[in-house]
Design a protein around this motif. Structure first.
Motif, PDB file in Angstrom:
ATOM      1  N   GLY A 103       6.710  -0.065   5.439  1.00  0.00           N
ATOM      2  CA  GLY A 103       5.708   0.415   4.735  1.00  0.00           C
ATOM      3  C   GLY A 103       4.529  -0.244   5.431  1.00  0.00           C
ATOM      4  O   GLY A 103       4.232  -0.827   6.485  1.00  0.00           O
ATOM      5  N   SER A 104       3.409  -0.052   4.652  1.00  0.00           N
ATOM      6  CA  SER A 104       2.230  -0.957   4.714  1.00  0.00           C
ATOM      7  C   SER A 104       1.702  -1.587   3.693  1.00  0.00           C
ATOM      8  O   SER A 104       1.990  -1.520   2.559  1.00  0.00           O
ATOM      9  N   VAL A 105       1.315  -3.073   4.012  1.00  0.00           N
ATOM     10  CA  VAL A 105       1.182  -4.095   3.252  1.00  0.00           C
ATOM     11  C   VAL A 105      -0.316  -4.792   3.451  1.00  0.00           C
ATOM     12  O   VAL A 105      -0.633  -4.601   4.574  1.00  0.00           O
ATOM     13  N   GLU A 106      -0.792  -5.304   2.516  1.00  0.00           N
ATOM     14  CA  GLU A 106      -2.260  -5.845   2.722  1.00  0.00           C
ATOM     15  C   GLU A 106      -2.213  -7.254   2.173  1.00  0.00           C
ATOM     16  O   GLU A 106      -1.551  -7.929   1.168  1.00  0.00           O
ATOM     17  N   HIS A 162      -6.452   1.005  -0.825  1.00  0.00           N
ATOM     18  CA  HIS A 162      -6.924   2.198  -0.272  1.00  0.00           C
ATOM     19  C   HIS A 162      -5.556   2.640   0.490  1.00  0.00           C
ATOM     20  O   HIS A 162      -4.847   1.695   0.659  1.00  0.00           O
ATOM     21  N   MET A 163      -5.394   3.743   0.850  1.00  0.00           N
ATOM     22  CA  MET A 163      -4.343   4.300   1.554  1.00  0.00           C
ATOM     23  C   MET A 163      -4.565   3.859   3.034  1.00  0.00           C
ATOM     24  O   MET A 163      -5.481   3.339   3.587  1.00  0.00           O
ATOM     25  N   LEU A 216       0.650  -1.192  -0.030  1.00  0.00           N
ATOM     26  CA  LEU A 216      -0.016  -0.201  -0.043  1.00  0.00           C
ATOM     27  C   LEU A 216       0.779   1.200  -0.111  1.00  0.00           C
ATOM     28  O   LEU A 216       0.401   2.208  -0.807  1.00  0.00           O
ATOM     29  N   THR A 217       1.763   1.272   0.887  1.00  0.00           N
ATOM     30  CA  THR A 217       2.764   2.213   0.828  1.00  0.00           C
ATOM     31  C   THR A 217       4.156   1.814   1.125  1.00  0.00           C
ATOM     32  O   THR A 217       4.325   0.588   1.817  1.00  0.00           O
ATOM     33  N   THR A 218       5.029   2.429   0.537  1.00  0.00           N
ATOM     34  CA  THR A 218       6.444   1.851   0.897  1.00  0.00           C
ATOM     35  C   THR A 218       7.403   2.934   1.342  1.00  0.00           C
ATOM     36  O   THR A 218       7.604   4.135   0.942  1.00  0.00           O
TER      37      THR A 218
END
Length: 122
Positions: A63-66, A102-103, A56-58
């Motif tokens: 970051g964020s992963v799903e 989504h963010m 999602l973000t790096t």
């Protein structure tokens, strides 16, 4: 005189089951460190190889992963599995899966103004 009624089997579209994902805040997980970090690094690679991980973000430190998509029971199991292996509960959250990610701060199921890329000026 008896009348009978015949039911016709008219095929329709089957309802689409709800899909769920588990969002993992890697940046905070790596900042905390410890054995959960090592376990997650190995597990994330397995999810990535199976096609069940999207970024999602790096950031430099993560970051964020799903993880997903899953049925709700499987998403809850995946989240519980993360927690049982030392990941803090606030770093792994279950939410509805959407094709357009989504963010991390968004809680909506449809693309919203926070998540949708801005249209280029024409």
């Amino acid at each position: 005189m008896a009348t009978t009624q015949t039911a016709l089997n008219i095929p329709g579209e089957a309802p689409v089951p709800e899909r769920w994902g588990v969002v993992v805040d890697e940046a905070r997980l790596y900042a905390i460190g410890g054995s959960p970090t090592e376990w997650w690094t190995t597990s994330a690679a397995q999810f990535h190889r199976s096609g069940r991980l999207r970024h999602l973000t790096t950031l430099i430190i993560g970051g964020s992963v799903e993880l997903g998509p899953f049925d709700r029971d499987d998403a809850d199991f995946a989240r519980d599995h993360l927690i049982n292996n030392g990941v803090r509960a606030e770093l792994a959250t279950v939410r509805r899966w959407t094709e357009q990610p989504h963010m991390p701060g968004c809680r909506k199921t449809k693309p919203c103004h926070l998540c949708s890329p801005l249209e280029e000026a024409r």
